[in-house]
Design an enzyme around this catalytic site. Structure first.
Site, PDB file in Angstrom:
ATOM      1  N   GLY A  45       0.833  -1.195   0.000  1.00 37.97           N
ATOM      2  CA  GLY A  45       0.000   0.000   0.000  1.00 37.97           C
ATOM      3  C   GLY A  45       0.865   1.242   0.000  1.00 37.97           C
ATOM      4  N   GLY A  47       0.466   5.683   0.235  1.00 37.01           N
ATOM      5  CA  GLY A  47      -0.393   6.850   0.388  1.00 37.01           C
ATOM      6  C   GLY A  47       0.426   8.074   0.711  1.00 37.01           C
ATOM      7  N   GLY A  48      -0.275   9.186   0.928  1.00 38.19           N
ATOM      8  CA  GLY A  48       0.413  10.439   1.173  1.00 38.19           C
ATOM      9  C   GLY A  48       1.218  10.457   2.455  1.00 38.19           C
ATOM     10  N   MET A  49       0.807   9.662   3.450  1.00 36.52           N
ATOM     11  CA  MET A  49       1.504   9.674   4.731  1.00 36.52           C
ATOM     12  C   MET A  49       2.485   8.529   4.896  1.00 36.52           C
ATOM     13  SD  MET A  49       0.992  12.244   6.619  1.00 36.52           S
ATOM     14  CE  MET A  49       1.540  11.605   8.206  1.00 36.52           C
ATOM     15  N   GLY A  50       2.659   7.698   3.883  1.00 40.23           N
ATOM     16  CA  GLY A  50       3.644   6.641   4.035  1.00 40.23           C
ATOM     17  C   GLY A  50       3.384   5.452   3.135  1.00 40.23           C
ATOM     18  N   VAL A  52       3.201   1.168   3.027  1.00 36.88           N
ATOM     19  CA  VAL A  52       2.940  -0.001   3.864  1.00 36.88           C
ATOM     20  C   VAL A  52       3.606  -1.218   3.232  1.00 36.88           C
ATOM     21  CG1 VAL A  52       1.199  -1.423   4.991  1.00 36.88           C
ATOM     22  CG2 VAL A  52       0.747   0.998   4.547  1.00 36.88           C
ATOM     23  N   LYS A  66       4.136   0.375   8.364  1.00 34.95           N
ATOM     24  CA  LYS A  66       3.946   1.640   7.652  1.00 34.95           C
ATOM     25  C   LYS A  66       5.137   2.540   7.950  1.00 34.95           C
ATOM     26  CE  LYS A  66       0.667   5.334   6.660  1.00 34.95           C
ATOM     27  NZ  LYS A  66      -0.684   5.890   6.910  1.00 34.95           N
ATOM     28  N   ASP A 159     -11.346  10.425   7.675  1.00 32.42           N
ATOM     29  CA  ASP A 159     -10.987  10.003   6.314  1.00 32.42           C
ATOM     30  C   ASP A 159     -11.665   8.676   5.994  1.00 32.42           C
ATOM     31  OD1 ASP A 159      -9.827  10.252   3.829  1.00 32.42           O
ATOM     32  OD2 ASP A 159      -7.908   9.373   4.432  1.00 32.42           O
TER      33      ASP A 159
END
Length: 206
Positions: A45, A47-50, A52, A66, A159
């Protein structure tokens, strides 16, 4: 699933799963390296924050890790949000929330370790067609049960979307990714205001 609690078709999902499955390697890919004694096996995975990773942990076996992007590690506000997410998740324990097992930093990289959930994302399931109404009702009830538990402890997710809901191999809904969560109890107002802005879109724009 075709009946309540029916198993989901095989697949792997973790925090912030990508709709099409495991992601391809990126410029900041740590696959094959060690992080605090855990070997990162593959990206599952991004995303903007990290990012996975599926990882191997000697004590716990298979886990999801993560990791905050290295480019953001020098940004105090991003690091604060990442630590906040780990702190929030580690304080919550509920059958419909993904469990956080550990958190820390290694060579300037912030990370936290979660249980590895085998199953698939709700978005991917929805893309195959409408769910039977009984299953949709059960999943919605399970999501709301997890949210109610978090809300009762002063945590608002902020979110909520199909990409942040996993269905494990027993068909149980699991809510993930509290990276934009807001603590509405137990913290000073100044600490909350630093992570909340007026007229700024947080989360997924779509």
């Amino acid at each position: 699933p075709t009946a309540a609690r029916a198993p989901i078709s095989s697949g792997v999902a973790a925090l912030t799963p990508t709709p099409g499955g495991p992601t391809t390697a990126g410029p900041d890919d740590l696959t094959g390296t060690q992080l605090d004694g855990r070997r990162l096996v593959r990206v599952i995975g991004r995303g903007g924050m990290g990012t996975v990773y599926e990882a191997e942990d000697r004590a716990r076996g298979r886990v999801a890790v993560k990791v905050l992007p290295l480019a953001l590690s020098g940004d105090r506000s991003f690091v604060e949000r990442f630590r906040r997410e780990a702190k929030v998740l580690a304080s919550l324990s509920h059958p419909h929330l993904v469990e956080v097992l550990d958190r820390g930093e290694d060579h300037g990289r912030c990370f936290f370790v979660m249980e590895y959930v085998r199953g698939e994302g709700l978005r991917r399931l929805m893309e195959r067609g409408p769910m039977p109404w009984r299953d949709a009702l059960r999943v919605a009830r399970e999501i709301l049960t997890g949210l109610g538990y978090a809300h009762g402890r002063g945590v608002v997710h902020r979110d909520l979307k199909p990409e942040n809901v996993l269905l494990d191999d027993a068909g149980r809904a699991r809510l993930v990714d509290f990276g934009l969560s807001r603590i509405v109890r137990g913290e000073a107002a100044e600490a909350v205001s630093r992570l909340t802005r007026t007229d700024v879109i947080l989360g997924t724009y779509e």
